[in-house]
Design a protein around this motif. Structure first.
Motif, PDB file in Angstrom:
ATOM      1  N   LEU A  89       0.846  -1.186   0.000  1.00 49.88           N
ATOM      2  CA  LEU A  89       0.000   0.000   0.000  1.00 49.88           C
ATOM      3  C   LEU A  89       0.885   1.240   0.000  1.00 49.88           C
ATOM      4  CD1 LEU A  89      -2.931   1.067   0.181  1.00 49.88           C
ATOM      5  CD2 LEU A  89      -2.689   1.027   2.668  1.00 49.88           C
ATOM      6  N   VAL A  90       0.655   2.122  -0.963  1.00 52.02           N
ATOM      7  CA  VAL A  90       1.393   3.383  -1.043  1.00 52.02           C
ATOM      8  C   VAL A  90       0.397   4.516  -1.251  1.00 52.02           C
ATOM      9  CG1 VAL A  90       3.426   2.257  -2.030  1.00 52.02           C
ATOM     10  CG2 VAL A  90       1.732   3.296  -3.540  1.00 52.02           C
ATOM     11  N   VAL A  91       0.847   5.720  -0.962  1.00 52.95           N
ATOM     12  CA  VAL A  91       0.099   6.926  -1.308  1.00 52.95           C
ATOM     13  C   VAL A  91       0.932   7.654  -2.344  1.00 52.95           C
ATOM     14  CG1 VAL A  91      -0.803   9.128  -0.478  1.00 52.95           C
ATOM     15  CG2 VAL A  91      -1.009   7.094   0.949  1.00 52.95           C
ATOM     16  N   GLU A  92       0.393   7.784  -3.549  1.00 53.41           N
ATOM     17  CA  GLU A  92       1.167   8.352  -4.652  1.00 53.41           C
ATOM     18  C   GLU A  92       0.417   9.495  -5.311  1.00 53.41           C
ATOM     19  OE1 GLU A  92       1.715   4.875  -7.047  1.00 53.41           O
ATOM     20  OE2 GLU A  92      -0.141   5.206  -8.172  1.00 53.41           O
ATOM     21  N   ALA A  93       1.180  10.318  -6.007  1.00 54.80           N
ATOM     22  CA  ALA A  93       0.587  11.459  -6.707  1.00 54.80           C
ATOM     23  C   ALA A  93      -0.119  10.979  -7.969  1.00 54.80           C
ATOM     24  CB  ALA A  93       1.667  12.465  -7.066  1.00 54.80           C
ATOM     25  N   PRO A  94      -1.221  11.617  -8.348  1.00 53.08           N
ATOM     26  CA  PRO A  94      -1.870  11.263  -9.613  1.00 53.08           C
ATOM     27  C   PRO A  94      -0.970  11.624 -10.793  1.00 53.08           C
ATOM     28  CG  PRO A  94      -2.879  13.215  -8.651  1.00 53.08           C
ATOM     29  CD  PRO A  94      -1.938  12.687  -7.624  1.00 53.08           C
ATOM     30  N   SER A  95      -1.316  11.110 -11.954  1.00 50.97           N
ATOM     31  CA  SER A  95      -0.461  11.258 -13.137  1.00 50.97           C
ATOM     32  C   SER A  95      -0.257  12.714 -13.534  1.00 50.97           C
ATOM     33  CB  SER A  95      -1.063  10.478 -14.318  1.00 50.97           C
ATOM     34  OG  SER A  95      -2.384  10.925 -14.603  1.00 50.97           O
ATOM     35  N   TRP A  96      -1.201  13.587 -13.198  1.00 49.66           N
ATOM     36  CA  TRP A  96      -1.054  14.992 -13.586  1.00 49.66           C
ATOM     37  C   TRP A  96      -0.223  15.804 -12.576  1.00 49.66           C
ATOM     38  CZ3 TRP A  96      -5.642  12.582 -12.456  1.00 49.66           C
ATOM     39  CH2 TRP A  96      -6.244  12.911 -11.237  1.00 49.66           C
ATOM     40  N   ARG A  97       0.380  15.104 -11.596  1.00 50.88           N
ATOM     41  CA  ARG A  97       1.276  15.771 -10.653  1.00 50.88           C
ATOM     42  C   ARG A  97       2.622  15.041 -10.633  1.00 50.88           C
ATOM     43  NH1 ARG A  97      -1.322  16.256  -4.893  1.00 50.88           N
ATOM     44  NH2 ARG A  97       0.796  16.983  -4.509  1.00 50.88           N
ATOM     45  N   ALA A 124      -6.765   3.853   8.226  1.00 52.52           N
ATOM     46  CA  ALA A 124      -7.793   4.571   7.471  1.00 52.52           C
ATOM     47  C   ALA A 124      -7.549   6.079   7.506  1.00 52.52           C
ATOM     48  CB  ALA A 124      -9.173   4.241   8.020  1.00 52.52           C
ATOM     49  N   MET A 125      -7.145   6.599   8.665  1.00 51.38           N
ATOM     50  CA  MET A 125      -6.892   8.038   8.765  1.00 51.38           C
ATOM     51  C   MET A 125      -5.675   8.459   7.952  1.00 51.38           C
ATOM     52  SD  MET A 125      -9.279   9.571  10.245  1.00 51.38           S
ATOM     53  CE  MET A 125      -8.418  11.149  10.131  1.00 51.38           C
ATOM     54  N   ILE A 126      -4.681   7.578   7.809  1.00 51.03           N
ATOM     55  CA  ILE A 126      -3.541   7.873   6.944  1.00 51.03           C
ATOM     56  C   ILE A 126      -4.004   8.005   5.493  1.00 51.03           C
ATOM     57  CG2 ILE A 126      -1.382   6.948   6.021  1.00 51.03           C
ATOM     58  CD1 ILE A 126      -0.870   5.704   8.765  1.00 51.03           C
ATOM     59  N   LEU A 127      -4.919   7.128   5.076  1.00 53.32           N
ATOM     60  CA  LEU A 127      -5.471   7.237   3.723  1.00 53.32           C
ATOM     61  C   LEU A 127      -6.247   8.535   3.555  1.00 53.32           C
ATOM     62  CD1 LEU A 127      -6.720   3.679   2.710  1.00 53.32           C
ATOM     63  CD2 LEU A 127      -4.420   4.632   2.721  1.00 53.32           C
ATOM     64  N   VAL A 128      -7.030   8.884   4.556  1.00 55.89           N
ATOM     65  CA  VAL A 128      -7.794  10.138   4.500  1.00 55.89           C
ATOM     66  C   VAL A 128      -6.848  11.323   4.329  1.00 55.89           C
ATOM     67  CG1 VAL A 128      -9.164  11.741   5.888  1.00 55.89           C
ATOM     68  CG2 VAL A 128      -9.817   9.332   5.756  1.00 55.89           C
ATOM     69  N   GLN A 129      -5.779  11.354   5.116  1.00 56.20           N
ATOM     70  CA  GLN A 129      -4.841  12.459   5.027  1.00 56.20           C
ATOM     71  C   GLN A 129      -4.220  12.546   3.638  1.00 56.20           C
ATOM     72  OE1 GLN A 129      -4.438  14.765   7.409  1.00 56.20           O
ATOM     73  NE2 GLN A 129      -3.177  15.879   5.921  1.00 56.20           N
ATOM     74  N   GLY A 130      -3.869  11.382   3.083  1.00 59.89           N
ATOM     75  CA  GLY A 130      -3.321  11.378   1.733  1.00 59.89           C
ATOM     76  C   GLY A 130      -4.306  11.909   0.710  1.00 59.89           C
ATOM     77  N   LEU A 131      -5.559  11.498   0.809  1.00 59.24           N
ATOM     78  CA  LEU A 131      -6.580  11.984  -0.124  1.00 59.24           C
ATOM     79  C   LEU A 131      -6.785  13.486   0.003  1.00 59.24           C
ATOM     80  CD1 LEU A 131      -9.104   9.046   0.342  1.00 59.24           C
ATOM     81  CD2 LEU A 131      -7.958   9.633  -1.802  1.00 59.24           C
ATOM     82  N   LEU A 132      -6.784  13.996   1.227  1.00 57.19           N
ATOM     83  CA  LEU A 132      -6.952  15.433   1.427  1.00 57.19           C
ATOM     84  C   LEU A 132      -5.762  16.225   0.897  1.00 57.19           C
ATOM     85  CD1 LEU A 132      -8.491  15.464   5.031  1.00 57.19           C
ATOM     86  CD2 LEU A 132      -9.679  15.868   2.863  1.00 57.19           C
ATOM     87  N   GLU A 133      -4.608  15.590   0.811  1.00 60.27           N
ATOM     88  CA  GLU A 133      -3.417  16.225   0.251  1.00 60.27           C
ATOM     89  C   GLU A 133      -3.362  16.110  -1.268  1.00 60.27           C
ATOM     90  OE1 GLU A 133      -0.229  14.255   2.196  1.00 60.27           O
ATOM     91  OE2 GLU A 133      -0.552  15.261   4.124  1.00 60.27           O
ATOM     92  N   GLY A 134      -4.390  15.526  -1.880  1.00 63.48           N
ATOM     93  CA  GLY A 134      -4.418  15.379  -3.328  1.00 63.48           C
ATOM     94  C   GLY A 134      -3.676  14.173  -3.849  1.00 63.48           C
ATOM     95  N   MET A 135      -3.431  13.195  -2.988  1.00 64.35           N
ATOM     96  CA  MET A 135      -2.725  11.983  -3.377  1.00 64.35           C
ATOM     97  C   MET A 135      -3.718  10.840  -3.568  1.00 64.35           C
ATOM     98  SD  MET A 135       0.571  12.912  -3.267  1.00 64.35           S
ATOM     99  CE  MET A 135       1.728  11.643  -2.732  1.00 64.35           C
ATOM    100  N   ASP A 136      -3.245   9.749  -4.193  1.00 68.70           N
ATOM    101  CA  ASP A 136      -4.078   8.577  -4.464  1.00 68.70           C
ATOM    102  C   ASP A 136      -3.528   7.354  -3.731  1.00 68.70           C
ATOM    103  OD1 ASP A 136      -5.632  10.080  -6.180  1.00 68.70           O
ATOM    104  OD2 ASP A 136      -4.645   9.337  -8.004  1.00 68.70           O
ATOM    105  N   PRO A 137      -4.220   6.850  -2.709  1.00 69.14           N
ATOM    106  CA  PRO A 137      -3.810   5.571  -2.117  1.00 69.14           C
ATOM    107  C   PRO A 137      -3.909   4.464  -3.169  1.00 69.14           C
ATOM    108  CG  PRO A 137      -5.340   6.734  -0.679  1.00 69.14           C
ATOM    109  CD  PRO A 137      -5.342   7.459  -1.987  1.00 69.14           C
ATOM    110  N   THR A 138      -2.874   3.635  -3.244  1.00 70.38           N
ATOM    111  CA  THR A 138      -2.810   2.600  -4.274  1.00 70.38           C
ATOM    112  C   THR A 138      -2.326   1.283  -3.666  1.00 70.38           C
ATOM    113  OG1 THR A 138      -2.296   4.266  -5.945  1.00 70.38           O
ATOM    114  CG2 THR A 138      -1.848   1.973  -6.518  1.00 70.38           C
ATOM    115  N   LEU A 139      -3.064   0.222  -3.937  1.00 72.83           N
ATOM    116  CA  LEU A 139      -2.706  -1.113  -3.474  1.00 72.83           C
ATOM    117  C   LEU A 139      -2.235  -1.946  -4.659  1.00 72.83           C
ATOM    118  CD1 LEU A 139      -2.745  -3.363  -1.240  1.00 72.83           C
ATOM    119  CD2 LEU A 139      -5.045  -3.915  -2.081  1.00 72.83           C
ATOM    120  N   THR A 140      -1.094  -2.625  -4.487  1.00 73.09           N
ATOM    121  CA  THR A 140      -0.572  -3.500  -5.534  1.00 73.09           C
ATOM    122  C   THR A 140      -0.418  -4.916  -4.991  1.00 73.09           C
ATOM    123  OG1 THR A 140       0.669  -1.654  -6.501  1.00 73.09           O
ATOM    124  CG2 THR A 140       1.298  -3.877  -7.188  1.00 73.09           C
TER     125      THR A 140
END
Length: 306
Positions: A89-97, A124-140
């Motif tokens: 599980l990572v929190v990554e920037a979307p392709s346009w960033r 779950a709160m870590i994911l929320v923080q990432g989403l609020l920062e404009g990032m995308d949580p991603t599971l591989t």
């Protein structure tokens, strides 16, 4: 152009096929919503607040906050796309960033079945923080079928506005949920029928829940004692313990017609410890539940009302 000797042609072809296969394995199948179809849907009540995000081709991502509990997160899929095991599980920037480094959150369990991933409140709160920062949580995780990577992205687009509504929803949640209070226990000291402050807080929570849930159709209040004393005295004591609980519920606004009071003396001990047997139990019954499984003493065949 130089010709390849015949005796090397088989090795060259095999090597090329191996490289091609390796390239196919490395190619990840990515599931996620884009700018044009990323939506979050808020469902709110006094019982539960949920934020639901559809992940095209995969299923859905859900933040859930039940009354009396903390925030949780899970992924659901109708089709088993990922192999059970440990996913990254990572929190990554979307392709346009481009240029923003991803943050690795660690490995999480990928389960068999419809609900593939479940995260606790902290995660779950870590994911929320990432989403609020404009990032995308991603599971591989590896796919079920050929071991190639499967990536599931949770889009941040349109999240922040709905999250504000979610926060407002959580401020109005009940203090408890049904599972937490459908079977409750009020303990008593030897010979006592007095309610403590903690007992009153428990009963207040039951009152708040019952007043909000119109499907609760019956409340069974069962008084018990330990085995000391005479059967007649214990019968009267167990009835008084049940009655003090029932009266409190009624005084706080519960319809008396919902309540069934029963006294059992020392007939149904919860354990060999006398302190465990000096109690009044409260059991809620909703519409559609199966009262035919309930014994007359207030127990059911599968789970004693202790």
């Amino acid at each position: 152009m130089a010709r390849i000797p015949v005796f090397l042609r088989g090795a060259v072809v095999s090597g090329a096929l191996a490289l091609l296969a390796a390239g196919n394995v490395a190619q990840a199948a990515t599931y996620g919503a884009g700018i044009e179809n990323s939506q979050w849907y808020l469902s709110e009540s006094v019982f539960e607040c949920t934020l639901v995000h559809q992940v095209p081709g995969y299923g859905r991502a859900v933040f859930r906050h039940r009354a009396g509990e903390s925030l949780s997160f899970f992924l659901e899929s109708e089709t088993p796309l990922m192999r059970p095991g440990r996913g990254m599980l990572v929190v990554e920037a979307p392709s346009w960033r481009p240029g923003t480094a991803p943050r690795t959150l660690g490995r999480v369990n990928v389960e068999d079945g419809r609900r593939t991933v479940s995260l606790d409140s902290r995660q779950a709160m870590i994911l929320v923080q990432g989403l609020l920062e404009g990032m995308d949580p991603t599971l591989t995780r590896q796919s079920w079928y050929d071991g190639s990577p499967v990536r599931v992205k949770v889009s941040n687009i349109n999240f922040s506005g709905q999250f504000s509504g979610y926060r407002s929803c959580t401020s109005g949640l009940l203090p408890v949920n049904y599972d937490q209070i459908k079977r409750s226990r009020v303990p008593f000291s030897a010979g006592s029928t007095s309610l403590s402050g903690a007992d009153r807080r428990l009963l207040d929570n039951i009152v708040a829940y019952v007043q909000a849930d119109s499907t609760v159709e019956r409340i069974f209040v069962d008084g018990h004692t330990d085995s000391s004393g005479s059967r007649i005295d214990n019968r009267a004591l167990s009835e008084e313990r049940a009655r003090v609980v029932a009266d409190y519920l009624i005084d706080e606004g519960i319809d008396s017609d919902l309540i069934t009071v029963r006294a059992h003396a020392d007939q149904f001990p919860a354990s060999n410890r006398p302190a465990d047997n000096r109690r009044t139990t409260i059991r809620l019954q909703r519409e559609g539940e199966r009262p035919d499984l309930q014994q007359a003493n207030g127990y059911d065949a599968a789970s004693p009302n202790s």
